[in-house]
Write a protein that holds these residues in place. Structure first.
Motif, mmCIF file in Angstrom:
data_model
loop_
_atom_site.group_PDB
_atom_site.id
_atom_site.type_symbol
_atom_site.label_atom_id
_atom_site.label_comp_id
_atom_site.label_asym_id
_atom_site.label_seq_id
_atom_site.Cartn_x
_atom_site.Cartn_y
_atom_site.Cartn_z
ATOM 1 N N THR A 93 1.072 -1.190 -0.027
ATOM 2 C CA THR A 93 -0.013 -0.078 -0.080
ATOM 3 C C THR A 93 0.794 1.161 0.009
ATOM 4 N N THR A 94 2.071 0.924 0.042
ATOM 5 C CA THR A 94 3.195 2.118 -0.126
ATOM 6 C C THR A 94 2.967 2.930 -1.496
ATOM 7 N N ALA A 95 2.437 2.121 -2.350
ATOM 8 C CA ALA A 95 2.003 2.697 -3.712
ATOM 9 C C ALA A 95 0.992 3.677 -3.580
ATOM 10 N N ILE A 137 -0.753 -2.961 6.693
ATOM 11 C CA ILE A 137 -1.132 -1.731 7.365
ATOM 12 C C ILE A 137 0.046 -0.743 7.372
ATOM 13 N N GLU A 138 -0.267 0.391 6.915
ATOM 14 C CA GLU A 138 0.857 1.278 6.857
ATOM 15 C C GLU A 138 0.560 2.388 7.483
ATOM 16 N N GLY A 139 1.303 3.283 8.256
ATOM 17 C CA GLY A 139 1.193 4.701 8.824
ATOM 18 C C GLY A 139 2.361 5.467 8.298
ATOM 19 N N GLY A 163 -0.412 -3.841 22.782
ATOM 20 C CA GLY A 163 -0.218 -4.581 23.769
ATOM 21 C C GLY A 163 1.359 -5.031 23.774
ATOM 22 N N MET A 164 2.216 -3.933 22.994
ATOM 23 C CA MET A 164 3.445 -4.334 23.026
ATOM 24 C C MET A 164 4.249 -3.160 23.476
ATOM 25 N N SER A 165 4.523 -2.957 24.518
ATOM 26 C CA SER A 165 5.305 -1.922 25.035
ATOM 27 C C SER A 165 6.962 -1.861 24.884
ATOM 28 N N TYR A 176 13.156 2.360 -0.642
ATOM 29 C CA TYR A 176 12.614 3.987 -0.793
ATOM 30 C C TYR A 176 12.918 4.450 0.555
ATOM 31 N N THR A 177 13.437 3.764 1.579
ATOM 32 C CA THR A 177 13.963 4.424 2.903
ATOM 33 C C THR A 177 15.167 4.347 3.325
ATOM 34 N N GLU A 178 15.764 5.331 3.866
ATOM 35 C CA GLU A 178 17.188 5.328 4.492
ATOM 36 C C GLU A 178 17.035 6.385 5.580
ATOM 37 N N ASN A 198 8.192 -3.302 9.568
ATOM 38 C CA ASN A 198 9.356 -2.803 9.110
ATOM 39 C C ASN A 198 9.076 -1.140 8.910
ATOM 40 N N SER A 199 10.027 -0.317 8.977
ATOM 41 C CA SER A 199 10.017 0.847 8.961
ATOM 42 C C SER A 199 11.232 1.926 8.289
ATOM 43 N N GLY A 200 11.100 3.148 8.077
ATOM 44 C CA GLY A 200 12.142 3.864 7.801
ATOM 45 C C GLY A 200 11.701 5.391 7.400
ATOM 46 N N MET A 201 12.845 6.102 7.042
ATOM 47 C CA MET A 201 12.535 7.417 6.422
ATOM 48 C C MET A 201 12.701 7.722 5.138
ATOM 49 N N PHE A 202 11.663 7.905 4.270
ATOM 50 C CA PHE A 202 11.452 8.157 2.824
ATOM 51 C C PHE A 202 12.428 8.966 2.335
ATOM 52 N N ARG A 203 13.307 8.128 1.189
ATOM 53 C CA ARG A 203 14.394 9.130 0.858
ATOM 54 C C ARG A 203 14.196 10.235 -0.060
ATOM 55 N N ILE A 219 8.457 9.955 7.843
ATOM 56 C CA ILE A 219 8.757 8.596 8.644
ATOM 57 C C ILE A 219 7.504 7.764 8.395
ATOM 58 N N ALA A 220 7.642 6.500 8.303
ATOM 59 C CA ALA A 220 6.650 5.562 7.745
ATOM 60 C C ALA A 220 6.887 4.064 8.338
ATOM 61 N N TRP A 221 5.805 3.311 8.507
ATOM 62 C CA TRP A 221 5.915 1.893 8.869
ATOM 63 C C TRP A 221 5.011 1.095 8.315
ATOM 64 N N GLY A 222 5.107 -0.346 8.315
ATOM 65 C CA GLY A 222 4.206 -1.043 7.807
ATOM 66 C C GLY A 222 4.205 -2.488 8.477
ATOM 67 N N LEU A 223 3.074 -2.963 8.545
ATOM 68 C CA LEU A 223 2.924 -4.608 9.078
ATOM 69 C C LEU A 223 1.863 -5.168 8.469
ATOM 70 N N MET A 230 -3.751 -13.803 13.682
ATOM 71 C CA MET A 230 -3.380 -15.207 13.887
ATOM 72 C C MET A 230 -2.976 -15.323 15.329
ATOM 73 N N ILE A 231 -1.809 -14.361 15.884
ATOM 74 C CA ILE A 231 -1.422 -14.591 16.893
ATOM 75 C C ILE A 231 -2.319 -14.352 18.239
ATOM 76 N N LEU A 232 -3.310 -13.463 18.013
ATOM 77 C CA LEU A 232 -4.262 -12.854 18.928
ATOM 78 C C LEU A 232 -5.297 -13.949 19.135
HETATM 79 O O1 FB9 Z 1 3.032 -7.959 10.734
HETATM 80 C C1 FB9 Z 1 4.211 -8.556 10.997
HETATM 81 N N1 FB9 Z 1 4.293 -8.992 12.087
HETATM 82 C C2 FB9 Z 1 3.430 -8.860 13.300
HETATM 83 C C3 FB9 Z 1 2.917 -7.691 13.567
HETATM 84 C C4 FB9 Z 1 1.845 -7.311 14.647
HETATM 85 C C5 FB9 Z 1 1.914 -8.192 15.762
HETATM 86 O O2 FB9 Z 1 1.088 -7.904 16.725
HETATM 87 C C6 FB9 Z 1 0.926 -8.860 17.954
HETATM 88 C C7 FB9 Z 1 -0.110 -9.528 18.119
HETATM 89 C C8 FB9 Z 1 0.008 -8.333 18.873
HETATM 90 C C9 FB9 Z 1 2.666 -9.485 15.479
HETATM 91 C C10 FB9 Z 1 3.310 -9.645 14.568
HETATM 92 N N2 FB9 Z 1 5.065 -8.605 10.062
HETATM 93 C C11 FB9 Z 1 5.147 -7.948 8.878
HETATM 94 C C12 FB9 Z 1 6.194 -9.621 10.367
HETATM 95 C C13 FB9 Z 1 6.487 -10.874 9.889
HETATM 96 O O3 FB9 Z 1 5.189 -11.313 9.888
HETATM 97 C C14 FB9 Z 1 7.029 -10.829 8.472
HETATM 98 O O4 FB9 Z 1 7.523 -12.175 8.268
HETATM 99 C C15 FB9 Z 1 6.120 -10.882 7.263
HETATM 100 N N3 FB9 Z 1 5.575 -9.504 6.881
HETATM 101 C C16 FB9 Z 1 4.863 -9.066 5.702
HETATM 102 C C17 FB9 Z 1 5.715 -9.129 4.402
HETATM 103 O O5 FB9 Z 1 6.189 -10.279 4.152
HETATM 104 C C18 FB9 Z 1 6.780 -10.241 2.925
HETATM 105 C C19 FB9 Z 1 4.604 -8.819 7.636
HETATM 106 C C20 FB9 Z 1 4.273 -8.288 6.362
HETATM 107 C C21 FB9 Z 1 4.886 -6.998 6.144
HETATM 108 C C22 FB9 Z 1 6.270 -6.567 6.379
HETATM 109 C C23 FB9 Z 1 6.690 -5.193 5.961
HETATM 110 C C24 FB9 Z 1 5.850 -4.339 5.704
HETATM 111 C C25 FB9 Z 1 4.487 -4.426 5.518
HETATM 112 C C26 FB9 Z 1 4.110 -5.841 5.697
HETATM 113 C C27 FB9 Z 1 6.217 -2.682 5.540
HETATM 114 C C28 FB9 Z 1 6.694 -1.541 5.366
HETATM 115 C C29 FB9 Z 1 7.106 -0.401 5.197
HETATM 116 C C30 FB9 Z 1 8.559 -0.106 5.525
HETATM 117 C C31 FB9 Z 1 8.858 1.315 5.555
HETATM 118 C C32 FB9 Z 1 7.856 2.393 4.982
HETATM 119 C C33 FB9 Z 1 6.831 1.950 4.413
HETATM 120 C C34 FB9 Z 1 6.250 0.727 4.638
#
Ligand code: FB9
Length: 261
Positions: A93-95, A137-139, A163-165, A176-178, A198-203, A219-223, A230-232
Motif C-alpha cells: 500500500t506504499t503505492a 497496514i501502513e502509517g 499491547g507491546m510496550s 525507498y527508505t534510508e 518494518n519502517s524507515g525515512m522516505f529517501r 517517517i513511515a512503517w508497515g505491518l 493469527m497470534i491474537l
Molecule cells: O506484521 C508482522 N508481524 C506482526 C505484527 C504485529 C503483531 O502484533 C501482535 C499480536 C500483537 C505480531 C506480528 N510482520 C510484517 C512481520 C512478519 O510477520 C514478516 O515475516 C512478514 N511481514 C509481511 C511481509 O512479508 C513479506 C509482515 C508483512 C509486512 C512487512 C513489512 C511491511 C508491511 C508488511 C512494510 C513496510 C514499510 C516499510 C517502510 C516504509 C513503509 C512501509
C-alpha cells in the motif's frame, strides 16, 4: 481506531490494479530490482499498460533514477518509460502513499498523518502463514524536520496500544527508505520477541522530485493485518482466517478484538 485516536486520516486504497510507476518508480525502486520481475509481482495481461501519468513529474523521476540530483548520484542506468507503464497488482500500500505524497506536494505544505489498511498481492510461495495476498497496514507522518527518534517514538506509541510496550529496532534495507529498521516486539503471551514490522525515512530521491520542500521529512512503517490476528486468536493456519476455506460460523462466534480500546 488506534490510527484515528493518534490523529491519522485514511488514504484511499480502493484500487488493487496499479502502474509500476506509482508502485515502484516513484518510490525510487530501480527497474532491475528483483521485486519487479514476475517471480514476485503479478503483472496484468489486460489492461497491460497505464493510460496517463503526470508527464513533468515522470521526467523528474527518470532523471533521479538515471543521474541523480539533490546531492544523490542516482542509479546510473537507462530508465525505460515502458517499464513504468506496466500495470500490476500492487505489492504494497506504499503505492498509495506515493500518490498521496505527490498530491500533497502540489499544494502549499501542510503536515499530515496518513494510514492505509488494504490488500496487497505478492507472487510468493504460499505456506501456513503466507498467501499470495494479504492486508498491509501502513502509517506515515509527513512534517518538517522529523528524525529517526520521532519514528521510534511513534512506533512505541502505536505498538504499546497493540499491547507491546517493549520494542527493539534492527537496521534493515528498503529501496525507498534510508535509514530503515525492522521492528521487534516482546509479546507477553508468547513470552518471546516477534518481528512486528518494518519502517524507515522516505529517501530524498523519492520526496524531492515530487516537489516537497527540502526540509520536509516523512517517517513511515508497515505491518500485516493477518499476523497479529493469527497470534491474537491463536490461529495456526492463515487459511482458517482468510480465504475461501474460512468457516464463517467461526468468524461469527469469535469475540471481537478489544486490544487498545
Ligand atoms: O506484521 C508482522 N508481524 C506482526 C505484527 C504485529 C503483531 O502484533 C501482535 C499480536 C500483537 C505480531 C506480528 N510482520 C510484517 C512481520 C512478519 O510477520 C514478516 O515475516 C512478514 N511481514 C509481511 C511481509 O512479508 C513479506 C509482515 C508483512 C509486512 C512487512 C513489512 C511491511 C508491511 C508488511 C512494510 C513496510 C514499510 C516499510 C517502510 C516504509 C513503509 C512501509
Amino acid at each position: 481506531m488506534i490510527f484515528l485516536q493518534m490523529g491519522f486520516e485514511e488514504m484511499p486504497t480502493n484500487n488493487y490494479v496499479e502502474s509500476s510507476f506509482w508502485n515502484f518508480d516513484a518510490l525510487f525502486q530501480p527497474q532491475q530490482h528483483p521485486a519487479r520481475d514476475s517471480h514476485d509481482t503479478f503483472f496484468l495481461r489486460e489492461p497491460s499498460t497505464t493510460k496517463t501519468l503526470p508527464e513533468d513529474y515522470v521526467e523528474r523521476v527518470k532523471q533521479i533514477h538515471e543521474s541523480g540530483g539533490h546531492g544523490s548520484r542516482g542509479y546510473g542506468y537507462d530508465w525505460k518509460r515502458e517499464e513504468a507503464n506496466k500495470n500490476l497488482l500492487r505489492t504494497h500500500t506504499t503505492a498509495v502513499s506515493s500518490r498521496m505524497l505527490y498530491a500533497l506536494a502540489k499544494k502549499p505544505f501542510e503536515a499530515k498523518r496518513y494510514y492505509s489498511i488494504d490488500r496487497v498481492f505478492r507472487n510468493e510461495a504460499v505456506d501456513r502463514t503466507h498467501l499470495a495476498e494479504f492486508h498491509q497496514i501502513e502509517g506515515l507522518i509527513c512534517d518538517r524536520g522529523l528524525s529517526l527518534g520521532d519514528l521510534q517514538g511513534v512506533l512505541h506509541d502505536f505498538f504499546s496500544r497493540l499491547g507491546m510496550s517493549k520494542l527493539r529496532f534492527k537496521p534493515a534495507y528498503n529501496p525507498y527508505t534510508e535509514p530503515s529498521m525492522e521492528i521487534f516486539g516482546y509479546h507477553e503471551g508468547l513470552k518471546k520477541w516477534v518481528e512486528v514490522g518494518n519502517s524507515g525515512m522516505f529517501r530524498p530521491e523519492m520526496l524531492l522530485p515530487m516537489g516537497l520542500p527540502e526540509d520536509v521529512t516523512v517517517i513511515a512503517w508497515g505491518l500485516s493485518l493477518e499476523r497479529p490476528t493469527m497470534i491474537l486468536y491463536g490461529i495456526d493456519n492463515i487459511r482458517d482466517l482468510f480465504g475461501h476455506k474460512v468457516d464463517l460460523s467461526l468468524i461469527k462466534s469469535n469475540p471481537i478484538c478489544r486490544i487498545g480500546l
